[in-house]
Design a protein around this motif. Structure first.
Motif, PDB file in Angstrom:
ATOM      1  N   GLU A 149      -3.008  12.059   1.977  1.00 39.88           N
ATOM      2  CA  GLU A 149      -3.811  10.839   1.944  1.00 39.88           C
ATOM      3  C   GLU A 149      -3.352   9.883   0.852  1.00 39.88           C
ATOM      4  OE1 GLU A 149      -8.182  12.166   3.580  1.00 39.88           O
ATOM      5  OE2 GLU A 149      -7.665  12.646   1.510  1.00 39.88           O
ATOM      6  N   LEU A 150      -2.581  10.377  -0.097  1.00 45.06           N
ATOM      7  CA  LEU A 150      -2.008   9.481  -1.098  1.00 45.06           C
ATOM      8  C   LEU A 150      -1.258   8.328  -0.446  1.00 45.06           C
ATOM      9  CD1 LEU A 150      -0.514  12.084  -3.623  1.00 45.06           C
ATOM     10  CD2 LEU A 150      -2.137  10.284  -4.232  1.00 45.06           C
ATOM     11  N   PHE A 151      -0.662   8.593   0.699  1.00 46.77           N
ATOM     12  CA  PHE A 151       0.243   7.637   1.320  1.00 46.77           C
ATOM     13  C   PHE A 151      -0.401   6.887   2.495  1.00 46.77           C
ATOM     14  CE2 PHE A 151       2.519  11.753   0.393  1.00 46.77           C
ATOM     15  CZ  PHE A 151       2.827  11.426  -0.913  1.00 46.77           C
ATOM     16  N   ALA A 152      -1.643   7.255   2.847  1.00 52.25           N
ATOM     17  CA  ALA A 152      -2.270   6.697   4.042  1.00 52.25           C
ATOM     18  C   ALA A 152      -2.609   5.212   3.951  1.00 52.25           C
ATOM     19  CB  ALA A 152      -3.524   7.507   4.390  1.00 52.25           C
ATOM     20  N   PRO A 153      -3.093   4.700   2.807  1.00 57.59           N
ATOM     21  CA  PRO A 153      -3.462   3.281   2.799  1.00 57.59           C
ATOM     22  C   PRO A 153      -2.336   2.344   3.228  1.00 57.59           C
ATOM     23  CG  PRO A 153      -4.401   4.370   0.897  1.00 57.59           C
ATOM     24  CD  PRO A 153      -3.487   5.374   1.551  1.00 57.59           C
ATOM     25  N   THR A 154      -1.104   2.693   2.904  1.00 57.27           N
ATOM     26  CA  THR A 154       0.021   1.828   3.293  1.00 57.27           C
ATOM     27  C   THR A 154       0.120   1.704   4.796  1.00 57.27           C
ATOM     28  OG1 THR A 154       1.274   2.408   1.314  1.00 57.27           O
ATOM     29  CG2 THR A 154       2.519   1.524   3.172  1.00 57.27           C
ATOM     30  N   ILE A 155      -0.012   2.815   5.494  1.00 57.82           N
ATOM     31  CA  ILE A 155       0.123   2.781   6.943  1.00 57.82           C
ATOM     32  C   ILE A 155      -1.038   2.026   7.584  1.00 57.82           C
ATOM     33  CG2 ILE A 155      -1.083   4.916   7.648  1.00 57.82           C
ATOM     34  CD1 ILE A 155       1.396   5.657   9.257  1.00 57.82           C
ATOM     35  N   HIS A 156      -2.234   2.139   7.008  1.00 60.08           N
ATOM     36  CA  HIS A 156      -3.378   1.409   7.551  1.00 60.08           C
ATOM     37  C   HIS A 156      -3.218  -0.096   7.320  1.00 60.08           C
ATOM     38  CE1 HIS A 156      -5.141   5.198   8.364  1.00 60.08           C
ATOM     39  NE2 HIS A 156      -5.596   5.446   7.152  1.00 60.08           N
ATOM     40  N   ARG A 157      -2.742  -0.480   6.142  1.00 62.87           N
ATOM     41  CA  ARG A 157      -2.544  -1.907   5.866  1.00 62.87           C
ATOM     42  C   ARG A 157      -1.493  -2.507   6.798  1.00 62.87           C
ATOM     43  NH1 ARG A 157      -3.562  -0.410   0.313  1.00 62.87           N
ATOM     44  NH2 ARG A 157      -1.375   0.135   0.023  1.00 62.87           N
ATOM     45  N   GLU A 158      -0.429  -1.754   7.075  1.00 61.04           N
ATOM     46  CA  GLU A 158       0.607  -2.254   7.971  1.00 61.04           C
ATOM     47  C   GLU A 158       0.053  -2.491   9.370  1.00 61.04           C
ATOM     48  OE1 GLU A 158       4.142   0.070   8.065  1.00 61.04           O
ATOM     49  OE2 GLU A 158       4.739  -0.442   6.011  1.00 61.04           O
ATOM     50  N   ARG A 159      -0.762  -1.570   9.853  1.00 58.35           N
ATOM     51  CA  ARG A 159      -1.342  -1.746  11.187  1.00 58.35           C
ATOM     52  C   ARG A 159      -2.250  -2.962  11.233  1.00 58.35           C
ATOM     53  NH1 ARG A 159      -2.583   4.668  11.383  1.00 58.35           N
ATOM     54  NH2 ARG A 159      -0.492   5.363  12.001  1.00 58.35           N
ATOM     55  N   LEU A 160      -3.092  -3.112  10.207  1.00 52.11           N
ATOM     56  CA  LEU A 160      -3.999  -4.258  10.192  1.00 52.11           C
ATOM     57  C   LEU A 160      -3.240  -5.573  10.114  1.00 52.11           C
ATOM     58  CD1 LEU A 160      -6.738  -2.808   7.822  1.00 52.11           C
ATOM     59  CD2 LEU A 160      -7.017  -3.367  10.243  1.00 52.11           C
TER      60      LEU A 160
END
Length: 245
Positions: A149-160
């Motif tokens: 989960e350390l790396f999850a925010p990046t992938i969510h921001r890219e999708r948004l």
């Protein structure tokens, strides 16, 4: 039994080594790269959403197993929020329902999603391996394995940022899951990281922590391997065999 006389890493070094594993996060998988560059078609996006649903419904089961192994009430009182985030509570439908809405926004029906009829064997196997690991492992190891989960925010921001442009046929309301996880994942990872840094204090324990992180990264990568075969290479399971009579 030989004694490990190597010095433990200090907290900063240990944390940096955990974070360095981000270069193996599934955001770098060819399937995700294609997704984030707008190169997937409707069927491929739908296949991904249907398969990831199995992961979503398994996470609160995994977290329940972790809590069952944990005798520390203070940890359980904080960790339970993860289950509520996914399963929902009064006034909040939860992340699983948000994922169903994402799937519906991609053109799937609720029945298609919740029936799990499109879940690939490789995805099911990888997710089940993760849940079974947490059931059997010490709770601290279960905590550590969640640190992808350390790396999850990046992938969510890219999708948004990218999906409204690349996939305008997806209803923007369906992206609420990603919006929610930006704050939830940040909160969760702070707790998980705090516990990991406190528990894994010897060099042998710290190296074990890196192995646990790698295991979880393998789970996420293997899920996308199965999807790449099925939806990019058009080679779903048993594609080369004649149908049974």
């Amino acid at each position: 039994m030989p004694t490990d006389n190597r010095d433990a890493w200090d907290r900063e070094t240990f944390e940096s080594r955990l974070r360095a594993l981000g270069n193996r996060y599934h955001i770098h998988h060819p399937f995700q790269v294609k997704m984030n560059q707008g190169e997937l078609n409707r069927e491929q996006i739908q296949g991904w959403a249907a398969n990831r649903y199995y992961y979503q419904i398994s996470i609160p089961i995994k977290d329940s197993a972790l809590m069952a192994n944990c005798p520390d009430r203070a940890v359980r009182r904080r960790w339970i929020q993860r289950i509520i985030d996914h399963d929902g509570d009064q006034g909040d439908a939860g992340g699983i329902e948000a994922w169903i809405r994402l799937g519906e926004s991609c053109g799937l029906t609720r029945t298609e999603i919740v029936s799990q009829s499109r879940v690939l064997p490789g995805v099911r196997f990888a997710v089940d391996a993760y849940v079974n690991f947490v059931r059997q492992a010490p709770w601290q190891e279960g905590v550590c394995s969640s640190l992808t989960e350390l790396f999850a925010p990046t992938i969510h921001r890219e999708r948004l940022a990218n999906w409204p442009t690349y996939y305008p046929w997806i209803d923007s309301e369906g992206l609420q899951y990603f919006r929610n996880r930006l704050s939830e994942a940040h909160r969760d990872v702070q707790h998980g990281l705090e516990l990991t840094l406190e528990y894994f204090t010897s060099r042998a324990q710290q190296e074990r922590a890196l192995e646990l992180m790698q295991f979880k990264l393998d789970v996420l990568w293997s899920m996308l391997d199965a999807m790449y075969m099925a939806y990019i290479l058009d080679m779903p399971p048993y594609y080369n065999l004649e149908s049974a009579p």
